[in-house]
Design an enzyme around this catalytic site. Structure first.
Site, PDB file in Angstrom:
ATOM      1  N   GLY A  56       1.339  -1.048   0.153  1.00 11.43           N
ATOM      2  CA  GLY A  56      -0.348   0.402   0.450  1.00 11.43           C
ATOM      3  C   GLY A  56       1.144   1.258   0.067  1.00 11.43           C
ATOM      4  O   GLY A  56       2.007   1.130   0.098  1.00 11.43           O
ATOM      5  N   CYS A  83       4.988  -5.847   1.633  1.00  7.12           N
ATOM      6  CA  CYS A  83       5.523  -4.594   1.051  1.00  7.12           C
ATOM      7  C   CYS A  83       5.131  -3.817   2.097  1.00  7.12           C
ATOM      8  O   CYS A  83       5.110  -4.175   3.522  1.00  7.12           O
ATOM      9  CB  CYS A  83       5.235  -3.729   0.037  1.00  7.12           C
ATOM     10  SG  CYS A  83       5.813  -2.847  -0.218  1.00  7.12           S
ATOM     11  N   TYR A  84       4.099  -3.204   1.986  1.00  5.42           N
ATOM     12  CA  TYR A  84       3.772  -2.065   3.013  1.00  5.42           C
ATOM     13  C   TYR A  84       3.099  -3.647   4.578  1.00  5.42           C
ATOM     14  O   TYR A  84       2.781  -3.726   5.530  1.00  5.42           O
ATOM     15  CB  TYR A  84       2.370  -1.419   2.981  1.00  5.42           C
ATOM     16  CG  TYR A  84       1.339  -0.762   3.816  1.00  5.42           C
ATOM     17  CD1 TYR A  84       2.093   0.170   4.842  1.00  5.42           C
ATOM     18  CD2 TYR A  84       0.081  -1.465   4.816  1.00  5.42           C
ATOM     19  CE1 TYR A  84       1.159   0.432   5.855  1.00  5.42           C
ATOM     20  CE2 TYR A  84      -0.595  -1.150   5.977  1.00  5.42           C
ATOM     21  CZ  TYR A  84       0.574   0.338   6.426  1.00  5.42           C
ATOM     22  OH  TYR A  84      -0.458   1.094   7.392  1.00  5.42           O
ATOM     23  N   HIS A 171       7.928  -7.921  -4.283  1.00  6.84           N
ATOM     24  CA  HIS A 171       6.599  -8.016  -4.713  1.00  6.84           C
ATOM     25  C   HIS A 171       6.387  -9.648  -5.247  1.00  6.84           C
ATOM     26  O   HIS A 171       6.517  -9.075  -6.234  1.00  6.84           O
ATOM     27  CB  HIS A 171       6.449  -6.533  -5.778  1.00  6.84           C
ATOM     28  CG  HIS A 171       5.682  -5.493  -5.109  1.00  6.84           C
ATOM     29  ND1 HIS A 171       4.316  -5.642  -4.298  1.00  6.84           N
ATOM     30  CD2 HIS A 171       6.607  -4.413  -4.253  1.00  6.84           C
ATOM     31  CE1 HIS A 171       4.101  -4.279  -3.796  1.00  6.84           C
ATOM     32  NE2 HIS A 171       5.560  -3.983  -3.847  1.00  6.84           N
ATOM     33  N   GLU A 173       4.183 -10.879  -6.072  1.00  7.80           N
ATOM     34  CA  GLU A 173       3.177 -10.631  -7.627  1.00  7.80           C
ATOM     35  C   GLU A 173       3.444 -10.650  -8.330  1.00  7.80           C
ATOM     36  O   GLU A 173       2.394 -10.734  -9.805  1.00  7.80           O
ATOM     37  CB  GLU A 173       2.031 -10.631  -6.959  1.00  7.80           C
ATOM     38  CG  GLU A 173       2.096  -8.594  -6.510  1.00  7.80           C
ATOM     39  CD  GLU A 173       2.821  -8.584  -5.550  1.00  7.80           C
ATOM     40  OE1 GLU A 173       3.635  -9.297  -4.877  1.00  7.80           O
ATOM     41  OE2 GLU A 173       2.610  -7.061  -5.250  1.00  7.80           O
ATOM     42  N   ASP A 229     -15.979  -9.313 -22.149  1.00  9.73           N
ATOM     43  CA  ASP A 229     -16.462  -9.313 -21.440  1.00  9.73           C
ATOM     44  C   ASP A 229     -17.776  -9.500 -21.826  1.00  9.73           C
ATOM     45  O   ASP A 229     -18.594 -10.705 -21.248  1.00  9.73           O
ATOM     46  CB  ASP A 229     -16.521  -8.240 -19.835  1.00  9.73           C
ATOM     47  CG  ASP A 229     -14.809  -7.803 -19.591  1.00  9.73           C
ATOM     48  OD1 ASP A 229     -14.157  -9.202 -20.391  1.00  9.73           O
ATOM     49  OD2 ASP A 229     -14.772  -6.877 -19.264  1.00  9.73           O
ATOM     50  N   LYS A 372      -9.794 -11.040 -15.961  1.00 10.96           N
ATOM     51  CA  LYS A 372      -9.962 -11.125 -17.508  1.00 10.96           C
ATOM     52  C   LYS A 372      -9.396 -12.258 -17.985  1.00 10.96           C
ATOM     53  O   LYS A 372      -9.599 -13.085 -19.068  1.00 10.96           O
ATOM     54  CB  LYS A 372      -9.807  -9.840 -18.425  1.00 10.96           C
ATOM     55  CG  LYS A 372      -8.858  -9.369 -19.969  1.00 10.96           C
ATOM     56  CD  LYS A 372     -10.779  -8.931 -20.210  1.00 10.96           C
ATOM     57  CE  LYS A 372     -11.112  -7.528 -21.278  1.00 10.96           C
ATOM     58  NZ  LYS A 372     -11.722  -6.741 -20.591  1.00 10.96           N
TER      59      LYS A 372
END
Ligand code: XMP
Length: 516
Positions: A56, A83-84, A171, A173, A229, A372
């Site tokens: 964050g 992280c945060y 990170h 991710e 979508d 997506k």
């Protein structure tokens, strides 16, 4: 279906949704919840197998910084801070956080200090990680040990000495972290003991059954855009209730060349009942004199809703409104409504909220839990054409936000021709599938040129081609000069009204993908 799942508490990082995607990619269901949207008792009742505290943009010492109750550590659910999230764990246990000596952003080398730590199972002692932080942990609380460092961050990873609490400053991710996926897998499978249970096949069948039961003999109306979508949404609902689904397609006059024809051809092929509303003049007249990008977006959005509302009232027995909302729309609207970002950057008209009359209808949003790429995977399983599933996104306000300044018929026609040439060349050069989005922006600026020995004074246009995974950050695509030259030559030669093309080489941020 969703036996084991990981709950991510979101503290506002631009990467939070990526954590969710990565974990779903490895076959485990995840949910993302705004950190103060969910109480400890709620967490207990949901029974997640693991908790992830996201990054964050805050510092734990800031006034009003987002905090959680320390009781979360008593739940005996494995926790992974990123992280945060790492700084927060340390802070809540009484550790100290400091401003980094040098702001660390980008590539770093992680040196693992405890190779037998569960989080680093199978990961080499030195590997690339992606850092993005101002603060870092200075002193670890006594219950923790350092398990990794980088050259400029002494505590880049830590774990609790006897509880299943882990944290990293970088990170995992983000794709640039070489073994990020392995770390997430270690957390999810080795530490949380999740089983791989997120199977999209089950999801489709269950969704179809649910819709059938819920809708019964009533009617459903869907604002059909022709994008991935809305197409997959229509397909699933149509499988469930057949002709009780009514698709409405509004021709705003701000569409790409032959878009209306393409949509109507595909709907016929799929047997969807589609009503096309020709509203070209209405949009054009509403846009006359409008220059400000936000007003333009609002005018287009409001007009769209008005027309859609009127048309849906004409259908008898309508009780449901279907929308192609996907999980990133849900996250985005929640982030905006929670003021996690101080101001919304652009008013996307599909997340702008519904007018009261439409709110009377019950919502059906079959893709609301999916990202997506998951929507595309489902589309593939359902046998939908790749041409639909892998289309580049096209914004709701259409060419209206790609014509800077006032929109008029002449400019729409110029831009449409240019966009069409770009599309042809992307396909000729076999580039279409390797870039995320490509389009032309028509500037409200004319420049002097020369065509066939004659002086011209025509519009300048911008070629914008980007690569992105999630459309929240993006880089400009590194295309060959040969391709750029071809597109520029063809547009300036074949389109009356454009005599100059420039290539946009900015990333997002600081730019956005669209120009308005
Ligand atoms: P920006 O310009 O915000 O765009 O970087 C990110 C992605 O969103 C698309 N976009 C929209 N899509 N309605 C939509 O459905 C909108 O109002 C809208 N505005 C931007 C944009 O094309 C890109 O893919």
């Amino acid at each position: 279906m969703k036996k084991d799942f990981i709950l991510i508490l979101d503290f506002g990082s631009q990467y939070s949704h990526l954590i969710a995607r990565r974990i779903r990619d490895i076959g485990v269901y995840t949910l993302l919840s705004h950190y103060n949207e969910i109480s400890i008792s709620h967490i207990i009742s949901k029974k997640p197998k693991g908790l992830i505290l996201s990054g964050g943009p805050f510092s734990v010492y800031e006034k009003n910084s987002p905090l959680i109750s320390k009781n979360i550590f008593k739940l005996n659910i494995p926790i992974f801070g990123i992280c945060y999230g790492m700084q927060l764990i340390s802070f809540l246990f009484g550790g100290k956080i400091k401003k980094s000596n040098s702001k660390e952003y980008g590539k770093s080398y992680l040196i693992i200090d405890h190779t037998n730590n569960n989080l680093f199972h199978g990961i080499p002692g030195k590997s690339i990680v992606w850092m993005s932080h101002f603060d870092e942990v200075q002193n670890l609380p006594k219950e923790f040990k350092v398990i990794g460092h980088t050259s400029s961050c002494d505590i880049a990873a830590f774990s609790h000495i006897n509880k299943k609490i882990y944290a990293v400053q970088f990170h995992p991710e983000v794709k640039n972290t070489e073994y990020g996926i392995s770390m997430l897998k270690n957390f999810v499978f080795h530490i949380c003991k999740c089983s791989s249970n997120w199977v999209l096949n089950d999801f489709v069948q269950k969704t179809i059954d649910d819709i059938k039961k819920r809708v019964n003999k009533k009617k459903v109306v869907l604002g059909f855009s022709g994008g991935v979508d809305s197409f997959v949404t229509a397909y699933i609902i149509h499988k469930a209730i057949g002709d009780s689904l009514n698709c409405i397609f509004i021709d705003t006059g701000l569409l790409l060349k032959t878009e209306k024809e393409k949509v109507s051809f595909l709907c016929k092929k799929m047997n969807f009942s589609l009503k096309i509303i020709d509203a070209r003049n209405r949009f054009l007249s509403k846009l006359t004199g409008v220059i400000d990008p936000e007003i333009k977006r609002k005018v287009i959005g409001e007009e769209f809703i008005l027309i859609f509302q009127k048309e849906s009232e004409k259908i008898k027995n309508v009780e449901f409104l279907a929308q192609g909302t996907i999980y990133s729309d849900v996250i985005e609207s929640s982030v905006i409504s929670k003021n996690l970002i101080s101001s919304s950057i652009k008013s996307h008209h599909n997340v702008g909220g519904l007018p009261k009359t439409l709110m009377k209808l019950k919502l059906i949003e079959p893709l609301k839990e999916l990202f997506k790429d998951e929507v595309r995977k489902i589309g593939e399983k359902l046998g939908l054409p790749k041409e639909i599933l892998y289309r580049h996104p096209f914004p709701g306000p259409g060419l209206g936000i790609r014509i800077l300044g006032e929109v008029n018929e002449k400019k729409i026609s110029i831009l449409r021709k240019a966009e069409n040439i770009l599309l042809q060349e992307l396909k000729n050069y076999d580039i279409y599938d390797s870039v995320s989005q490509a389009f032309i922006v028509l500037l409200p600026v004319k420049s002097v040129g020369i065509k066939g020995d004659k002086r011209t004074y025509e519009y300048a246009a911008i070629l914008r081609v980007t690569n992105t995974e999630d459309f929240m950050t993006a880089t400009f695509s590194h295309l060959s000069y040969d391709f750029l030259e071809k597109v520029s030559n063809r547009i300036t030669n074949e389109v009356n009204g454009i005599n100059r093309i420039a290539y946009d080489i900015t990333s997002k941020p600081p730019s956005t993908i669209e120009w308005e």
